[in-house]
Write a protein that holds these residues in place. Structure first.
Motif, PDB file in Angstrom:
ATOM      1  N   TYR A 206       0.815  -1.223   0.000  1.00 46.96           N
ATOM      2  CA  TYR A 206       0.000   0.000   0.000  1.00 46.96           C
ATOM      3  C   TYR A 206       0.854   1.281   0.000  1.00 46.96           C
ATOM      4  O   TYR A 206       0.310   2.384  -0.012  1.00 46.96           O
ATOM      5  N   VAL A 207       2.166   1.106   0.022  1.00 48.41           N
ATOM      6  CA  VAL A 207       3.030   2.271  -0.190  1.00 48.41           C
ATOM      7  C   VAL A 207       2.731   2.897  -1.553  1.00 48.41           C
ATOM      8  O   VAL A 207       2.798   4.124  -1.725  1.00 48.41           O
ATOM      9  N   ALA A 208       2.389   2.069  -2.524  1.00 44.01           N
ATOM     10  CA  ALA A 208       2.050   2.581  -3.855  1.00 44.01           C
ATOM     11  C   ALA A 208       0.862   3.532  -3.779  1.00 44.01           C
ATOM     12  O   ALA A 208       0.844   4.582  -4.448  1.00 44.01           O
ATOM     13  N   ASN A 209      -0.152   3.181  -2.978  1.00 44.12           N
ATOM     14  CA  ASN A 209      -1.313   4.079  -2.825  1.00 44.12           C
ATOM     15  C   ASN A 209      -0.901   5.419  -2.251  1.00 44.12           C
ATOM     16  O   ASN A 209      -1.345   6.480  -2.710  1.00 44.12           O
ATOM     17  N   VAL A 212       1.172   7.540  -4.962  1.00 48.05           N
ATOM     18  CA  VAL A 212       0.441   8.033  -6.124  1.00 48.05           C
ATOM     19  C   VAL A 212      -0.614   9.060  -5.719  1.00 48.05           C
ATOM     20  O   VAL A 212      -0.797  10.083  -6.408  1.00 48.05           O
ATOM     21  N   VAL A 213      -1.292   8.861  -4.600  1.00 45.61           N
ATOM     22  CA  VAL A 213      -2.322   9.820  -4.182  1.00 45.61           C
ATOM     23  C   VAL A 213      -1.678  11.123  -3.709  1.00 45.61           C
ATOM     24  O   VAL A 213      -2.129  12.232  -4.081  1.00 45.61           O
ATOM     25  N   ALA A 214      -0.635  11.025  -2.884  1.00 46.33           N
ATOM     26  CA  ALA A 214       0.013  12.238  -2.373  1.00 46.33           C
ATOM     27  C   ALA A 214       0.650  13.048  -3.494  1.00 46.33           C
ATOM     28  O   ALA A 214       0.539  14.287  -3.527  1.00 46.33           O
ATOM     29  N   MET A 215       1.315  12.372  -4.412  1.00 45.50           N
ATOM     30  CA  MET A 215       1.960  13.096  -5.511  1.00 45.50           C
ATOM     31  C   MET A 215       0.935  13.723  -6.444  1.00 45.50           C
ATOM     32  O   MET A 215       1.076  14.891  -6.838  1.00 45.50           O
ATOM     33  N   SER A 216      -0.100  12.979  -6.823  1.00 47.43           N
ATOM     34  CA  SER A 216      -1.037  13.481  -7.830  1.00 47.43           C
ATOM     35  C   SER A 216      -1.919  14.603  -7.301  1.00 47.43           C
ATOM     36  O   SER A 216      -2.213  15.564  -8.022  1.00 47.43           O
ATOM     37  N   ARG A 217      -2.325  14.531  -6.041  1.00 42.88           N
ATOM     38  CA  ARG A 217      -3.250  15.540  -5.506  1.00 42.88           C
ATOM     39  C   ARG A 217      -2.529  16.764  -4.934  1.00 42.88           C
ATOM     40  O   ARG A 217      -3.035  17.887  -5.056  1.00 42.88           O
ATOM     41  N   GLU A 218      -1.383  16.561  -4.296  1.00 38.23           N
ATOM     42  CA  GLU A 218      -0.789  17.655  -3.544  1.00 38.23           C
ATOM     43  C   GLU A 218       0.663  17.952  -3.916  1.00 38.23           C
ATOM     44  O   GLU A 218       0.976  19.024  -4.395  1.00 38.23           O
ATOM     45  N   LEU A 306       3.295  -1.976  -9.496  1.00 37.29           N
ATOM     46  CA  LEU A 306       2.675  -1.260 -10.607  1.00 37.29           C
ATOM     47  C   LEU A 306       1.172  -1.501 -10.655  1.00 37.29           C
ATOM     48  O   LEU A 306       0.391  -0.581 -10.926  1.00 37.29           O
ATOM     49  N   HIS A 307       0.755  -2.731 -10.372  1.00 36.50           N
ATOM     50  CA  HIS A 307      -0.679  -3.046 -10.362  1.00 36.50           C
ATOM     51  C   HIS A 307      -1.400  -2.263  -9.281  1.00 36.50           C
ATOM     52  O   HIS A 307      -2.495  -1.716  -9.509  1.00 36.50           O
ATOM     53  N   GLN A 308      -0.779  -2.171  -8.096  1.00 38.39           N
ATOM     54  CA  GLN A 308      -1.394  -1.414  -7.003  1.00 38.39           C
ATOM     55  C   GLN A 308      -1.446   0.077  -7.328  1.00 38.39           C
ATOM     56  O   GLN A 308      -2.413   0.768  -6.997  1.00 38.39           O
ATOM     57  N   THR A 309      -0.412   0.565  -7.999  1.00 38.42           N
ATOM     58  CA  THR A 309      -0.382   1.982  -8.390  1.00 38.42           C
ATOM     59  C   THR A 309      -1.514   2.294  -9.367  1.00 38.42           C
ATOM     60  O   THR A 309      -2.204   3.310  -9.236  1.00 38.42           O
ATOM     61  N   ILE A 310      -1.714   1.419 -10.332  1.00 43.93           N
ATOM     62  CA  ILE A 310      -2.769   1.639 -11.323  1.00 43.93           C
ATOM     63  C   ILE A 310      -4.148   1.599 -10.666  1.00 43.93           C
ATOM     64  O   ILE A 310      -5.034   2.409 -10.982  1.00 43.93           O
ATOM     65  N   ALA A 312      -4.829   2.378  -7.555  1.00 41.38           N
ATOM     66  CA  ALA A 312      -5.003   3.521  -6.642  1.00 41.38           C
ATOM     67  C   ALA A 312      -5.113   4.846  -7.384  1.00 41.38           C
ATOM     68  O   ALA A 312      -5.633   5.829  -6.838  1.00 41.38           O
ATOM     69  N   ALA A 313      -4.579   4.909  -8.591  1.00 44.93           N
ATOM     70  CA  ALA A 313      -4.588   6.172  -9.342  1.00 44.93           C
ATOM     71  C   ALA A 313      -5.968   6.430  -9.932  1.00 44.93           C
ATOM     72  O   ALA A 313      -6.581   5.542 -10.530  1.00 44.93           O
ATOM     73  N   HIS A 314      -6.428   7.660  -9.759  1.00 42.49           N
ATOM     74  CA  HIS A 314      -7.718   8.065 -10.316  1.00 42.49           C
ATOM     75  C   HIS A 314      -7.517   9.335 -11.140  1.00 42.49           C
ATOM     76  O   HIS A 314      -6.712  10.208 -10.769  1.00 42.49           O
ATOM     77  N   LEU A 315      -8.230   9.436 -12.203  1.00 38.41           N
ATOM     78  CA  LEU A 315      -8.100  10.608 -13.065  1.00 38.41           C
ATOM     79  C   LEU A 315      -8.447  11.891 -12.320  1.00 38.41           C
ATOM     80  O   LEU A 315      -7.850  12.944 -12.562  1.00 38.41           O
TER      81      LEU A 315
END
Length: 381
Positions: A206-209, A212-218, A306-310, A312-315
């Motif tokens: 869940y480090v991937a989550n 990806v969430v912290a980088m993409s949103r903030e 990579l699967h977990q990253t995909i 967790a990533a949302h447009l």
């Protein structure tokens, strides 16, 4: 009498008839050797009777610097207090000229700058007046920019397209190295901090989550904006401030060219366009940094990460980050150009404008990010 200390100078005081004090100077008078005490001089002047006079004899002085000038000026001040006339004829010609220059214009007693502490109420009033003036200048500049932007939409703005491409290169492509380094390190840090905690629960994947969430949103938008505020915002303020000092902006106004259209508009358009692109690039570099930590520290395979990253990533997360970056780019360009336009005409003012642009840009970025957080939480996004 010889002077105090181990210096190479010699000083003899002798009183003659009719209230005459002979000051005999000899040797070398250098500042490194110090100066004689003023007490013997003050005492000798006090013992003079009749018409008080002071005469110098400096025929045996070998060399001198500002030490001798300081001593003579000190004796002149003491003689003035004792109401004694001074004859400088026995001094070297160069020394007499320096003394004449030093005493030509007396120092004004009120010339020195003194610290002035206002009472609380006047201080608050002055702050309020300055704040109102700053708000007025900001609104005036905003109105000028909106007018220039309206002319741009109608195809009537007067600026060179080559300038826009140059500014886009400076704030875009040339910023890639620093954005790359900071984004990768940021992804490393996020993944490392998350790994330390998630390892305790066996939830390494869940480090991937988190990344990806912290980088993409903030983090990608905020860190890219802070980098650009220190790099590009300060450059804009310094460039336009230097033009203000060289009267180039006055020349544009005289020629009937709007400085806001010619100088501000292309810079702002370039930064607003490049900041979202750099934010997207920062997202990619941050994910690479998180992937490196996952491979080096965690029991997670590459495909699983990579699967977990995909998953967790949302447009919507990436859209929010990119929208924030566009707003941050506008803020940075606005702050930098405003401080440059309002800069003074001295070299120090240019430095002050660059510093103020960085401080204001970062402050407004954090404030606007907080506003975004409240709005997004209210909307449930």
């Amino acid at each position: 009498m010889p002077a105090d200390g181990a210096g190479q100078y010699e000083l003899d005081l002798s009183q003659a008839a009719n209230g005459l004090l002979r000051v005999q100077l000899a040797g070398t008078w250098h500042m490194a050797d110090g100066l004689p005490s003023a007490d013997p001089l003050r005492g000798a002047l006090g013992r003079l009777n009749g018409s008080r006079r002071v005469a110098f004899e400096a025929g045996r002085v070998k060399s001198w610097d500002s030490a001798l000038v300081t001593f003579v000026l000190q004796l002149l001040a003491l003689s003035q207090e004792a109401d004694a006339a001074v004859d400088l004829g026995g001094l070297p010609e160069g020394l007499r000229r320096l003394v004449a220059l030093a005493t030509a214009v007396p120092e004004r007693k009120d010339a020195a700058r003194t610290a002035r502490h206002l009472p609380l109420v006047p201080a608050i009033g002055r702050w309020a007046i300055n704040f109102a003036g700053g708000v007025s200048e900001t609104l005036d500049f905003l109105g000028q920019f909106m007018t220039a932007f309206g002319r741009f939409l109608r195809g009537q703005a007067s600026f060179r397209r080559s300038d826009f491409l140059l500014y886009a290169q400076e704030c875009g492509a040339q910023a890639l190295p620093i954005v790359t380094v900071i984004s990768i390190l940021l992804g490393l840090i996020l993944a490392f901090v998350g790994a330390v905690q998630l390892k305790q629960f066996g939830a390494d994947v869940y480090v991937a989550n988190l990344v990806v969430v912290a980088m993409s949103r903030e983090m990608a938008a905020v860190m890219t904006a802070i980098v650009l505020a220190g790099r590009t915002g300060a450059a804009y303020a310094a460039q336009i401030g230097a033009m203000q000092g060289n009267e180039e902006i006055d020349a544009l106004t005289t020629l009937g060219i709007s400085p806001v259209e010619f100088l501000v508009l292309p810079r702002m358009l370039a930064l607003v366009l490049m900041t979202p692109l750099l934010c997207i690039y920062s997202n990619l570099m941050g994910l690479i940094g998180g992937y490196a930590v996952a491979m080096g520290m965690l029991n997670v395979t590459g495909p699983a990460y990579l699967h977990q990253t995909i998953n967790a990533a949302h447009l919507s997360d990436f859209t929010i980050g990119i929208a924030k970056s566009a707003v941050f780019g506008t803020i940075i360009a606005f702050a930098g150009c405003l401080k440059g336009i309002k800069s003074g005409r001295s070299a120090a003012s240019v430095g002050d404008a660059a510093t103020a642009a960085v401080v204001a840009g970062i402050l407004y970025i954090i404030i606007s990010d907080g506003i975004f957080a409240v709005i997004l939480n209210f909307l449930g996004i």
